[in-house]
Design an enzyme around this catalytic site. Structure first.
Site, PDB file in Angstrom:
ATOM      1  N   CYS A   1      20.420  36.212  23.066  1.00  0.00           N
ATOM      2  CA  CYS A   1      21.035  37.447  22.607  1.00  0.00           C
ATOM      3  C   CYS A   1      22.495  37.519  23.024  1.00  0.00           C
ATOM      4  CB  CYS A   1      20.292  38.654  23.149  1.00  0.00           C
ATOM      5  SG  CYS A   1      20.400  38.811  24.918  1.00  0.00           S
TER       6      CYS A   1
ATOM      7  N   CYS B   1      25.019  42.416  16.282  1.00  0.00           N
ATOM      8  CA  CYS B   1      24.039  43.444  16.652  1.00  0.00           C
ATOM      9  C   CYS B   1      23.713  43.337  18.146  1.00  0.00           C
ATOM     10  CB  CYS B   1      22.784  43.266  15.789  1.00  0.00           C
ATOM     11  SG  CYS B   1      21.587  44.579  15.960  1.00  0.00           S
TER      12      CYS B   1
END
Ligand code: SF4
Length: 241
Positions: free
Chosen positions: A226, A115
């Site tokens: 991330c 994602c």
């Protein structure tokens, strides 16, 4: 060149040994030197968090012409989106990048790495390419969490792309000190108790020592990254993520 000698210094000793003013002066000097070398090819990555707005403020002190980019996603909280609109209307030289790629429902639960790759890493690669960035400036700090202890002020993970982390040595307290002393606007979510901000499904309010503990709770990425600080960011021969 001094930009590169900073890599050799003992980061931990500097974190503990420099006072607030020395750290601010060092950060400004790092940005100044990099800007003198790279000019317009030096661009600030602004995540709209407290560290980023501090770096953006420092960079603007070095040159009002400094450019930046924001990577946003469909999952950012409404407060962050509103703060982004305010920042961009004040600084039109901040360019927004995002992805409208189709992704499976709740991918942030089933595969958060993928994602983040699709929604954050790909747009940042695009930003670097389109803005012709040779040196990008981040708000990374080495006291921030378990994954951030071995970063350096100047890093080269990708060929032809330098990464400058000018506030690497700052404590969380020193970031707030700088923002308060300079009356810098921050994301209103900090007033709710958040200490590290990200996408809504992956960010919680936590207590305790670890500043990034509220990120990706319950997944293998808990307290982690991330991917923009760990993955290659230059497209080689058109390769994707
Ligand atoms: S922080 Fe969460 S929602 Fe945002 S891109 Fe990463 S996994 Fe997806």
């Amino acid at each position: 060149m001094m930009l590169h000698t900073a890599v050799e210094e003992d980061v931990k000793a500097l974190v503990e040994g420099l006072n607030f003013k020395q750290k601010v002066d060092r950060s400004l000097a790092l940005i100044e030197q990099a800007y003198a070398e790279y000019g317009d090819a030096l661009v600030v990555a602004n995540s709209l968090g407290k560290d980023s707005v501090a770096v953006w403020h420092l960079a603007k002190r070095v040159s009002p012409d400094m450019r930046g980019f924001i990577v946003t996603t469909r999952f950012k909280p409404p407060e962050t989106k509103q703060f982004m609109r305010e920042q961009v209307s004040r600084y039109p030289e901040l360019k927004i990048y995002d992805s409208d790629a189709e992704i499976p429902d709740r991918l942030y639960e089933t595969d958060p790495d993928r994602c983040c790759d699709i929604l954050k890493v790909e747009p940042i690669r695009r930003a670097i390419e389109e803005m012709q960035v040779k040196c990008w400036v981040t708000g990374l700090r080495c006291t921030e969490g378990r994954t951030r202890v071995d970063f350096k002020e100047v890093e080269q993970r990708d060929e032809g792309l330098l990464k400058l982390n000018p506030i690497l040595l700052w404590y969380e307290r020193e970031v707030w000190q700088y923002l308060a002393l300079n009356n810098v606007d921050v994301n209103p979510l900090y007033a709710e108790g958040y200490r590290s901000l990200g996408c809504a499904p992956c960010t919680k309010i936590t207590t305790g020592a670890n500043e990034r503990a509220g990120r990706w709770i319950g997944t293998s990425k808990c307290g982690g990254e991330c991917g923009i600080h760990t993955r290659p960011l230059k497209l080689v021969g058109g390769a994707g993520i």
